[in-house]
Design a protein around this motif. Structure first.
Motif, PDB file in Angstrom:
ATOM      1  N   ASN A  75      67.148 -16.191  57.909  1.00 46.88           N
ATOM      2  CA  ASN A  75      66.319 -15.977  59.098  1.00 46.88           C
ATOM      3  C   ASN A  75      64.841 -16.196  58.840  1.00 46.88           C
ATOM      4  OD1 ASN A  75      68.446 -15.467  60.756  1.00 46.88           O
ATOM      5  ND2 ASN A  75      68.351 -13.251  60.553  1.00 46.88           N
ATOM      6  N   GLY A  76      64.487 -16.478  57.594  1.00 43.16           N
ATOM      7  CA  GLY A  76      63.099 -16.776  57.260  1.00 43.16           C
ATOM      8  C   GLY A  76      62.315 -15.548  57.109  1.00 43.16           C
ATOM      9  N   ARG A 130      68.609 -12.350  55.249  1.00 40.68           N
ATOM     10  CA  ARG A 130      67.169 -12.325  55.529  1.00 40.68           C
ATOM     11  C   ARG A 130      66.538 -13.671  55.206  1.00 40.68           C
ATOM     12  NH1 ARG A 130      67.414  -6.935  52.957  1.00 40.68           N
ATOM     13  NH2 ARG A 130      67.438  -5.460  54.678  1.00 40.68           N
ATOM     14  N   ALA A 131      66.941 -14.272  54.093  1.00 41.56           N
ATOM     15  CA  ALA A 131      66.410 -15.579  53.705  1.00 41.56           C
ATOM     16  C   ALA A 131      66.788 -16.651  54.733  1.00 41.56           C
ATOM     17  CB  ALA A 131      66.940 -15.971  52.325  1.00 41.56           C
ATOM     18  N   ASP A 161      75.552 -20.585  58.929  1.00 45.55           N
ATOM     19  CA  ASP A 161      74.419 -20.645  59.854  1.00 45.55           C
ATOM     20  C   ASP A 161      74.878 -20.942  61.275  1.00 45.55           C
ATOM     21  OD1 ASP A 161      74.792 -23.429  60.106  1.00 45.55           O
ATOM     22  OD2 ASP A 161      73.028 -23.935  58.907  1.00 45.55           O
TER      23      ASP A 161
END
Length: 152
Positions: free
Chosen positions: A151-152, A148-149, A121
Protein backbone atom coordinates in the motif's frame (compact mmCIF):
# COMPACT_ATOMS: atom_id res chain seq x y z
CA UNK A 1 5.39 -29.32 -7.83
CA UNK A 2 6.22 -25.61 -8.21
CA UNK A 3 4.27 -23.22 -6.03
CA UNK A 4 3.01 -19.90 -7.32
CA UNK A 5 5.61 -17.17 -6.85
CA UNK A 6 6.06 -13.42 -7.18
CA UNK A 7 5.02 -12.15 -10.59
CA UNK A 8 2.64 -15.03 -11.29
CA UNK A 9 -1.05 -14.39 -11.80
CA UNK A 10 -2.97 -15.81 -8.85
CA UNK A 11 -5.24 -18.64 -10.03
CA UNK A 12 -8.89 -17.65 -9.74
CA UNK A 13 -11.14 -19.82 -7.60
CA UNK A 14 -14.53 -20.01 -5.96
CA UNK A 15 -14.78 -21.98 -2.71
CA UNK A 16 -17.41 -22.20 -0.01
CA UNK A 17 -16.72 -20.44 3.26
CA UNK A 18 -17.58 -21.72 6.73
CA UNK A 19 -21.20 -20.62 6.19
CA UNK A 20 -21.59 -22.40 2.85
CA UNK A 21 -21.38 -19.15 0.87
CA UNK A 22 -19.43 -19.08 -2.39
CA UNK A 23 -16.33 -16.93 -2.04
CA UNK A 24 -14.24 -15.88 -5.02
CA UNK A 25 -10.68 -14.59 -4.98
CA UNK A 26 -11.29 -10.82 -4.99
CA UNK A 27 -10.07 -8.62 -7.81
CA UNK A 28 -9.84 -4.87 -7.39
CA UNK A 29 -8.33 -5.03 -3.92
CA UNK A 30 -5.42 -6.82 -2.29
CA UNK A 31 -5.89 -10.24 -0.70
CA UNK A 32 -3.86 -12.36 1.68
CA UNK A 33 -4.35 -16.03 0.90
CA UNK A 34 -3.24 -18.38 3.69
CA UNK A 35 -3.25 -22.14 3.09
CA UNK A 36 -3.02 -24.33 6.18
CA UNK A 37 -3.17 -28.12 6.71
CA UNK A 38 -6.12 -28.73 9.05
CA UNK A 39 -8.59 -27.01 11.35
CA UNK A 40 -8.20 -27.61 15.09
CA UNK A 41 -4.53 -28.63 14.77
CA UNK A 42 -1.97 -27.05 17.08
CA UNK A 43 0.15 -24.88 14.80
CA UNK A 44 -2.80 -23.96 12.57
CA UNK A 45 -4.83 -22.87 15.59
CA UNK A 46 -2.00 -20.61 16.72
CA UNK A 47 -1.50 -19.12 13.27
CA UNK A 48 -5.17 -18.34 12.77
CA UNK A 49 -5.42 -16.91 16.28
CA UNK A 50 -2.55 -14.54 15.34
CA UNK A 51 -4.39 -13.61 12.13
CA UNK A 52 -7.50 -12.90 14.18
CA UNK A 53 -5.53 -10.75 16.63
CA UNK A 54 -4.02 -8.73 13.75
CA UNK A 55 -7.09 -8.67 11.49
CA UNK A 56 -7.88 -4.99 12.16
CA UNK A 57 -4.50 -4.08 10.65
CA UNK A 58 -5.37 -5.88 7.44
CA UNK A 59 -8.81 -4.24 7.34
CA UNK A 60 -7.20 -0.79 7.70
CA UNK A 61 -5.05 -1.59 4.68
CA UNK A 62 -8.02 -2.89 2.68
CA UNK A 63 -6.58 -6.42 2.52
CA UNK A 64 -9.07 -9.30 2.38
CA UNK A 65 -7.85 -12.25 4.45
CA UNK A 66 -8.81 -15.73 3.19
CA UNK A 67 -7.71 -18.91 4.98
CA UNK A 68 -7.93 -22.17 2.98
CA UNK A 69 -7.81 -25.83 4.05
CA UNK A 70 -9.14 -29.16 2.80
CA UNK A 71 -11.56 -29.36 5.75
CA UNK A 72 -15.31 -29.58 5.13
CA UNK A 73 -17.49 -26.50 5.55
CA UNK A 74 -19.03 -28.20 8.60
CA UNK A 75 -15.69 -28.53 10.37
CA UNK A 76 -14.76 -24.96 9.42
CA UNK A 77 -18.06 -23.62 10.75
CA UNK A 78 -17.59 -25.39 14.07
CA UNK A 79 -14.02 -24.09 14.38
CA UNK A 80 -14.97 -20.56 13.33
CA UNK A 81 -17.90 -20.43 15.74
CA UNK A 82 -15.64 -21.59 18.58
CA UNK A 83 -12.80 -19.18 17.77
CA UNK A 84 -14.86 -16.26 16.34
CA UNK A 85 -12.59 -15.75 13.33
CA UNK A 86 -13.33 -12.43 11.57
CA UNK A 87 -12.25 -13.70 8.14
CA UNK A 88 -13.42 -16.39 5.75
CA UNK A 89 -12.31 -19.99 6.23
CA UNK A 90 -12.56 -21.58 2.79
CA UNK A 91 -13.15 -25.26 2.16
CA UNK A 92 -10.97 -26.85 -0.54
CA UNK A 93 -12.68 -30.15 0.25
CA UNK A 94 -13.99 -31.14 -3.18
CA UNK A 95 -12.54 -31.62 -5.62
CA UNK A 96 -10.11 -32.47 -2.87
CA UNK A 97 -7.33 -29.89 -2.68
CA UNK A 98 -7.90 -28.53 -6.21
CA UNK A 99 -7.18 -24.92 -5.22
CA UNK A 100 -4.13 -25.90 -3.18
CA UNK A 101 -2.94 -27.86 -6.22
CA UNK A 102 -3.44 -24.81 -8.47
CA UNK A 103 -1.22 -22.80 -6.11
CA UNK A 104 1.34 -25.63 -5.89
CA UNK A 105 0.92 -26.17 -2.15
CA UNK A 106 -0.98 -29.48 -1.99
CA UNK A 107 0.80 -32.35 -0.22
CA UNK A 108 -0.47 -35.49 -1.99
CA UNK A 109 1.11 -37.83 0.56
CA UNK A 110 -0.79 -36.29 3.47
CA UNK A 111 -3.82 -35.09 1.51
CA UNK A 112 -3.64 -31.56 2.93
CA UNK A 113 -2.46 -28.10 1.96
CA UNK A 114 1.04 -27.09 2.96
CA UNK A 115 1.68 -23.76 4.67
CA UNK A 116 1.64 -21.50 1.63
CA UNK A 117 1.03 -17.76 1.96
CA UNK A 118 0.32 -15.40 -0.93
CA UNK A 119 -0.18 -11.64 -1.03
CA UNK A 120 -2.09 -10.74 -4.16
CA UNK A 121 -2.45 -7.19 -5.50
CA UNK A 122 -5.59 -5.60 -6.89
CA UNK A 123 -4.68 -6.74 -10.41
CA UNK A 124 -4.43 -10.39 -9.36
CA UNK A 125 -0.63 -10.60 -9.41
CA UNK A 126 1.26 -12.36 -6.63
CA UNK A 127 3.51 -9.74 -5.01
CA UNK A 128 4.81 -11.92 -2.17
CA UNK A 129 4.73 -15.62 -1.43
CA UNK A 130 6.30 -17.96 1.06
CA UNK A 131 6.12 -21.69 1.65
CA UNK A 132 6.75 -22.48 5.32
CA UNK A 133 7.95 -25.97 6.24
CA UNK A 134 5.55 -28.34 7.97
CA UNK A 135 5.87 -28.12 11.74
CA UNK A 136 6.92 -24.48 11.77
CA UNK A 137 4.54 -21.59 12.43
CA UNK A 138 4.43 -18.53 10.21
CA UNK A 139 5.01 -14.97 11.44
CA UNK A 140 1.82 -12.93 10.96
CA UNK A 141 3.70 -9.67 11.59
CA UNK A 142 5.58 -10.33 8.35
CA UNK A 143 2.22 -10.51 6.52
CA UNK A 144 1.34 -7.05 7.83
CA UNK A 145 4.73 -5.61 6.86
CA UNK A 146 4.30 -6.94 3.32
CA UNK A 147 0.74 -5.59 3.11
CA UNK A 148 1.90 -2.15 4.31
CA UNK A 149 4.66 -2.16 1.69
CA UNK A 150 2.10 -3.01 -0.98
CA UNK A 151 0.00 0.00 0.00
CA UNK A 152 3.04 2.27 0.00
Amino acid sequence: MRHITVGDTAPAFTLQDQYGQDTTLPRGGPALLVFYPLAFSGICSGELADLKENHAGFEELGVTVLAVSVDSTFALRTWSDREDFPFALLSDFWPHGATAQAYGVFDPERGVARRGTFLIDSEGAVVWSVLTPTGRARDVTEYLERARALNG
